[in-house]
Design an enzyme around this catalytic site. Structure first.
Site, short mmCIF file in Angstrom:
data_model
loop_
_atom_site.label_atom_id
_atom_site.label_comp_id
_atom_site.label_asym_id
_atom_site.label_seq_id
_atom_site.Cartn_x
_atom_site.Cartn_y
_atom_site.Cartn_z
N THR A 17 22.39 39.48 30.56
CA THR A 17 23.46 38.86 29.76
C THR A 17 24.41 39.93 29.22
O THR A 17 25.61 39.71 29.12
CB THR A 17 22.86 38.07 28.58
N ARG A 21 18.86 46.28 30.30
CA ARG A 21 17.94 46.52 29.19
C ARG A 21 16.53 46.65 29.71
O ARG A 21 16.07 45.80 30.47
CB ARG A 21 17.97 45.36 28.19
N SER A 112 21.07 46.48 21.80
CA SER A 112 21.53 45.51 20.80
C SER A 112 20.45 45.08 19.82
O SER A 112 19.91 45.89 19.10
CB SER A 112 22.14 44.32 21.52
N HIS A 113 20.09 43.79 19.87
CA HIS A 113 19.15 43.24 18.87
C HIS A 113 17.70 43.53 19.23
O HIS A 113 16.80 43.17 18.48
CB HIS A 113 19.36 41.73 18.75
N ASP A 276 23.44 43.43 13.64
CA ASP A 276 22.34 43.80 14.54
C ASP A 276 22.42 45.26 14.99
O ASP A 276 23.24 46.02 14.48
CB ASP A 276 22.33 42.87 15.77
N ASP A 278 23.65 46.99 17.48
CA ASP A 278 24.91 47.61 17.90
C ASP A 278 26.13 47.05 17.16
O ASP A 278 27.27 47.33 17.56
CB ASP A 278 25.08 47.47 19.41
N ASP A 280 27.47 44.02 16.74
CA ASP A 280 28.36 42.95 17.19
C ASP A 280 27.94 41.57 16.68
O ASP A 280 28.66 40.60 16.89
CB ASP A 280 28.53 42.96 18.73
N ARG A 281 26.81 41.47 16.01
CA ARG A 281 26.39 40.17 15.48
C ARG A 281 26.58 40.09 13.97
O ARG A 281 26.64 41.12 13.30
CB ARG A 281 24.91 39.92 15.78
N GLU A 362 29.36 32.54 19.46
CA GLU A 362 28.10 32.13 20.07
C GLU A 362 27.11 31.76 18.98
O GLU A 362 27.13 32.36 17.89
CB GLU A 362 27.53 33.25 20.92
N GLU A 363 26.21 30.85 19.32
CA GLU A 363 25.20 30.42 18.35
C GLU A 363 24.24 31.54 17.97
O GLU A 363 23.53 31.45 16.99
CB GLU A 363 24.40 29.23 18.90
N LYS A 375 32.17 40.67 20.57
CA LYS A 375 31.90 40.06 19.28
C LYS A 375 31.81 41.19 18.26
O LYS A 375 31.55 42.33 18.60
CB LYS A 375 30.64 39.22 19.32
N ARG A 495 14.65 29.76 25.51
CA ARG A 495 15.43 29.34 24.34
C ARG A 495 15.68 27.84 24.46
O ARG A 495 16.13 27.36 25.50
CB ARG A 495 16.76 30.07 24.28
C1 VG1 Z 1 21.46 36.76 23.87
C2 VG1 Z 1 22.26 35.66 23.20
C3 VG1 Z 1 23.68 35.67 23.72
C4 VG1 Z 1 24.29 37.07 23.49
C5 VG1 Z 1 23.40 38.12 24.12
C6 VG1 Z 1 23.87 39.52 23.83
O1 VG1 Z 1 21.40 36.54 25.26
O2 VG1 Z 1 21.67 34.41 23.43
O3 VG1 Z 1 24.42 34.69 23.05
O4 VG1 Z 1 25.57 37.14 24.04
O5 VG1 Z 1 22.07 38.02 23.63
O6 VG1 Z 1 23.91 39.75 22.46
P1 VG1 Z 1 20.14 35.86 25.99
O7 VG1 Z 1 20.48 35.92 27.43
O8 VG1 Z 1 18.95 36.67 25.59
O9 VG1 Z 1 20.05 34.48 25.43
V1 VG1 Z 1 23.63 41.29 21.87
O10 VG1 Z 1 24.08 41.30 20.30
O11 VG1 Z 1 21.97 41.45 22.13
O12 VG1 Z 1 24.36 42.31 22.93
CO CO Z 2 24.38 43.12 19.68
#
Ligand code: VG1
Ligand code: CO
Length: 542
Positions: A17, A21, A112-113, A276, A278, A280-281, A362-363, A375, A495
């Protein structure tokens, strides 16, 4: 002196996504980073002599990987590499910097997260010249190159001093270490009424910002406490740590529980937020009230005109498919376009570039606008502050007012983390098989209107993206959506997104889990979650 080093492909370097990673232990394999970075450059053209921006979220392995990226970039012909001091640059700051200096692109070192540290995760993402994540055309090409790569280019040079600001020359190229905050903060000043926010803090407004020991610490310290006059101590966990202090830098109700508990306590400040790994959240919590990211998107869009950067109004609002339809109602009232895209910020880039959308969300706690192509966590916090400074009402009153106008999209996401991959794929396959038989069926008071596997035709470039999540849509606007995560690194993450619309005349004050109880129960049965995965309950509820 450019050196060509022979290498062998790894077959698992498929970007998900948001970039590649994997566990740190995977990235530490010989040439793993080198192969992927060379494959990025092999997928691009026309960058000779141009500028590359490089930075990361400060997690474990960040500094080592940056040295590798700098060497390979120079060997491949980039003329200038701009790196955040200490190797630090938030994802939105990279996006802003690429745009500000007209760079060819950027590489962000972040998962990221996802958790960090020697046993945690690492990641690499590539952003294009508009500042946004590489579109699928490029990530597909990168993956193809990783499968056949035979050699990478590098230079024999010592490590760059990442901590000393300024420029050095290496093999005819310039390497520039820049303040990670300055350009970003300058951009924020052009968008928001900082005087109004300063006046809000001066009036006694109290805030808590949890940087989760991740990248936003330096940004939040400088902007919130430094420029806007928030009380010292407003920012907590503000020093980026390689292992995020052992925590999971995901700003949700599970991992940011300390913030949530404080915001629900009698001594709660007026406004709470977190970001988060990086940056962006954003998580938004008012005193005594959690604002779902989907609602936050809708509320920000409805009041964005109160900030100077959006005073002329919005061109359109875009949201990812699993995000609630709350934002669509705002778009309808404003008479502007509403767009529904697959999950992941890369799908917003074309809409933003074409001027079709101004605000996206995004949610999963991602919100942003056309100021960058990512974001942006702190941006969302500043827009909230700007709105609260102008309206001078509490977050709870703002939310109640919004629901009284638009109705409320009750919403929750249930994540089943680290489930068996085969079981997860079996569950999704079975659901796909079930979809055609669902329309017209009744489950208690719920009647299925439509069911499909979401696909998206990009209105700008016409590209088609399929298989983006199973949707079960009920009469009246309720729905259940199932997706497998594209960012996890262990097994599979299922999810389940659940939504129900309550009109303004209805009961707007329920707890979301209570309001959605029948849909949640049905979501488990329809997909056979317990039988197939052995899980009775989700690992994370947001
Ligand atoms: C998740 C979220 C998605 C977001 C992505 C990257 O992806 O659901 O909305 O864009 O993380 O966010 P997934 O495929 O795990 O549902 V970040 O802040 O981790 O770069
Ligand atoms: Co992020």
């Amino acid at each position: 002196m450019i050196r060509i080093v022979e290498t062998k492909p790894y077959l698992d370097q498929k970007p998900g996504t948001s970039g590649l990673r994997k566990k740190v232990s995977v990235f530490r394999q010989p040439n793993y980073v080198e192969n992927f970075v060379q494959s990025i450059f092999d997928s691009l053209e026309g960058f000779s002599g141009k500028t590359l921006v490089v930075g990361g979220d400060g997690r474990y392995y960040n500094r080592e990987a940056i040295q590798t990226v700098v060497r390979i970039a120079i060997a491949n012909g980039f003329g200038r590499v701009v790196v955040g001091q200490g190797g630090i640059l938030s994802t939105p700051a990279v996006s802003a910097l690429i745009r500000a200096i007209g760079a060819y692109g950027g590489i962000i070192l972040s998962a990221s997260h996802n958790p960090g540290g020697p046993d945690g995760d690492f990641g690499v993402k590539y952003n294009i010249g508009n500042g946004g994540p590489a579109p699928e055309k490029i990530t597909d090409a990168i993956f193809a190159h990783t499968k056949t790569i035979a050699a990478y280019k590098t230079i024999d040079s010592g490590d760059v001093d990442l901590d000393a600001l300024g420029e050095t020359r290496i093999e005819g190229a310039s390497v520039e270490i820049v303040d990670p905050v300055a350009n970003y903060a300058a951009l924020m000043r052009t968008l928001f009424d900082f005087d109004a926010v300063r006046a809000l803090f001066a009036s006694g407004f109290r805030m808590r910002f949890d940087a989760m020991h991740a990248v936003t610490g330096p940004y939040a310290h400088a902007i919130l406490e430094g420029e806007l006059g928030a009380a010292p101590g407003t920012v907590v966990n503000g020093t980026p740590l390689p292992d995020f202090g052992g925590h999971h830098p995901d700003p949700n109700l599970t991992y940011a529980k300390a913030l949530y508990d404080e915001m629900m306590s009698p001594a709660a400040p007026d406004f709470g937020a977190a970001s988060d790994g990086d940056g962006d959240r954003n998580l938004i919590i008012g005193r005594g009230i959690f604002i779902t990211p989907s609602d936050s998107l809708a509320m920000l869009a409805a009041d964005a005109h109160l900030a100077p950067g959006y005073a002329k109004g919005l061109a359109g609002i875009a949201r990812s498919m699993p995000t609630s339809a709350a934002a669509d109602r705002v778009a309808a009232k404003l008479g502007i376009g509403a767009y529904e895209t697959p999950t992941g910020w890369k799908f917003f880039g074309n809409l933003l570039d074409a001027g079709l959308a101004t605000i996206c969300g995004e949610e999963s706690a991602g919100t942003g606008s056309n100021h960058v192509r990512e974001k942006d966590g702190l941006w969302a916090v500043l827009l909230w502050l700007n709105i609260l400074a102008k309206r001078r009402i509490s977050v709870a009153d703002l939310a109640r007012g919004h629901w009284a106008t638009y109705g409320r999209n009750y919403y929750t996401r249930h994540d089943f983390d680290e489930i068996d991959l085969v079981a997860a794929n079996g569950l999704m396959e079975a659901l796909r098989g079930l979809l055609p038989s669902l329309p017209g069926r009744r489950f208690g008071a719920l009647r299925v209107e439509a069911a499909d596997d979401f696909s998206y035709r990009d209105p700008v470039d016409g590209s088609l993206t399929m298989g983006q999540g199973m949707r079960v849509l009920f009469a009246g606007g309720s729905r259940i959506v199932y997706r497998l995560s594209g960012t996890g690194t262990v097994g599979a993450t299922l999810r389940v997104y659940v939504e129900r619309y309550e009109p303004p005349s209805g009961d707007l004050g329920l707890d979301a889990q209570v309001a959605l109880a029948d849909l949640i129960a049905l979501s488990r049965v329809l997909a056979g979650i317990e039988e197939r995965t052995g899980r009775k309950a989700p690992s994370v509820v947001t």
